[in-house]
Motif scaffolding. Structure first.
Motif, PDB file in Angstrom:
ATOM      1  N   SER A  53      22.303  48.805  26.181  1.00 58.95           N
ATOM      2  CA  SER A  53      23.696  48.332  26.010  1.00 58.95           C
ATOM      3  C   SER A  53      23.000  47.053  26.882  1.00 58.95           C
ATOM      4  O   SER A  53      22.272  47.176  27.427  1.00 58.95           O
ATOM      5  N   LEU A  93      32.058  37.380  31.494  1.00 58.68           N
ATOM      6  CA  LEU A  93      31.665  37.016  30.139  1.00 58.68           C
ATOM      7  C   LEU A  93      30.565  38.920  29.878  1.00 58.68           C
ATOM      8  O   LEU A  93      31.211  39.748  28.383  1.00 58.68           O
ATOM      9  N   THR A  94      29.522  39.536  30.829  1.00 59.10           N
ATOM     10  CA  THR A  94      28.636  40.273  31.186  1.00 59.10           C
ATOM     11  C   THR A  94      30.144  41.235  31.361  1.00 59.10           C
ATOM     12  O   THR A  94      30.012  42.213  31.118  1.00 59.10           O
ATOM     13  N   ALA A  96      33.141  41.889  30.428  1.00 62.62           N
ATOM     14  CA  ALA A  96      33.585  42.142  29.496  1.00 62.62           C
ATOM     15  C   ALA A  96      33.292  42.636  28.325  1.00 62.62           C
ATOM     16  O   ALA A  96      33.825  43.671  28.127  1.00 62.62           O
ATOM     17  N   GLU A  97      32.324  42.607  28.573  1.00 62.00           N
ATOM     18  CA  GLU A  97      31.164  43.181  27.407  1.00 62.00           C
ATOM     19  C   GLU A  97      31.025  44.469  28.080  1.00 62.00           C
ATOM     20  O   GLU A  97      31.092  45.075  27.319  1.00 62.00           O
ATOM     21  N   ARG A 100      33.348  47.664  27.040  1.00 62.49           N
ATOM     22  CA  ARG A 100      33.141  48.735  25.939  1.00 62.49           C
ATOM     23  C   ARG A 100      32.239  50.163  26.937  1.00 62.49           C
ATOM     24  O   ARG A 100      32.086  50.759  25.847  1.00 62.49           O
ATOM     25  N   SER A 110      32.142  47.715  35.807  1.00 62.46           N
ATOM     26  CA  SER A 110      33.111  46.315  34.856  1.00 62.46           C
ATOM     27  C   SER A 110      34.447  46.042  34.887  1.00 62.46           C
ATOM     28  O   SER A 110      35.055  44.939  35.254  1.00 62.46           O
ATOM     29  N   ARG A 133      34.825  32.422  24.262  1.00 62.11           N
ATOM     30  CA  ARG A 133      34.304  33.466  24.409  1.00 62.11           C
ATOM     31  C   ARG A 133      34.221  34.460  24.975  1.00 62.11           C
ATOM     32  O   ARG A 133      33.870  35.751  24.589  1.00 62.11           O
ATOM     33  N   LEU A 134      35.818  34.254  25.439  1.00 65.59           N
ATOM     34  CA  LEU A 134      35.709  35.766  26.561  1.00 65.59           C
ATOM     35  C   LEU A 134      36.884  36.973  25.454  1.00 65.59           C
ATOM     36  O   LEU A 134      37.220  37.851  25.394  1.00 65.59           O
ATOM     37  N   VAL A 137      35.464  38.740  23.140  1.00 62.76           N
ATOM     38  CA  VAL A 137      34.893  40.165  23.419  1.00 62.76           C
ATOM     39  C   VAL A 137      35.933  41.384  24.055  1.00 62.76           C
ATOM     40  O   VAL A 137      35.876  42.553  23.133  1.00 62.76           O
ATOM     41  N   ALA A 140      37.117  42.840  20.881  1.00 61.25           N
ATOM     42  CA  ALA A 140      36.290  44.051  20.739  1.00 61.25           C
ATOM     43  C   ALA A 140      36.306  45.184  20.954  1.00 61.25           C
ATOM     44  O   ALA A 140      36.648  46.280  21.077  1.00 61.25           O
TER      45      ALA A 140
END
Length: 171
Positions: A53, A93-94, A96-97, A100, A110, A133-134, A137, A140
């Motif tokens: 990922s 942001l990273t 937050a990604e 998942r 994370s 942008r956050l 994410v 999702a």
């Protein structure tokens, strides 16, 4: 002696119902037996051929300035530099990604990184411009099929909300 018997039988009945309850809960998330027969769901090479990922790739090349430190009791994060000095864009942001993710250490890094980054002084000013942008994410993560991912997304959203306050309302 009769009271003891009655109590123990009552306990047995309770444990039985608890076991039945947990059985019904766990079967919902289990793959259907029919999936095993479906050739589309069987791919012996999937684990190897799956590209990492974005979060895993970033972590692997050192793009996330913190690492998991295994403690005897509790794990913690070690930052390469003070989190106050780390740019929120793209790190928040990273991270937050990364919510998942389902593999260790990505899950821990994370969650803990997101939390610790939002604790730095001036976090609100740094996080508010990233909300457009956050939020998608985090949505999702909330829409993810894995309950633990949903839980991490929800926790992150609550932490973010506590930091940015009403700024989150528009999103």
């Amino acid at each position: 002696g009769r009271n003891v018997l009655r109590m123990s039988s009552g306990i047995q009945v309770k444990t039985k119902t608890a076991a039945q309850k947990s059985k019904t809960c766990s079967t919902e998330s289990q793959p259907k037996p029919s999936d095993k027969l479906n050739p589309k769901t069987i791919d012996p090479f999937r684990a190897y051929s799956q590209p990492p990922s974005a979060f895993a790739a970033t972590y692997a090349r050192g793009g996330i300035p913190c690492r998991l430190v295994h403690g005897s009791v509790k794990h913690k994060l070690q930052w390469e530099r003070p989190p106050e000095t780390v740019p929120f864009d793209p790190l928040l942001l990273t991270l937050a990604e990364g919510l998942r993710e389902t593999k260790h250490p990505y899950t821990f890094v994370s969650v803990e990184g997101f939390k610790e980054l939002l604790l730095v002084e001036g976090a609100a000013e740094k996080a508010i411009p990233l909300l457009p942008r956050l939020v998608p994410v985090l949505k999702a993560a909330l829409a993810h099929a894995d309950d633990e991912v949903f839980g991490r997304g929800l926790d992150a959203l609550l932490q973010l909300s506590a930091v940015v306050g009403p700024s989150l309302n528009d999103h």
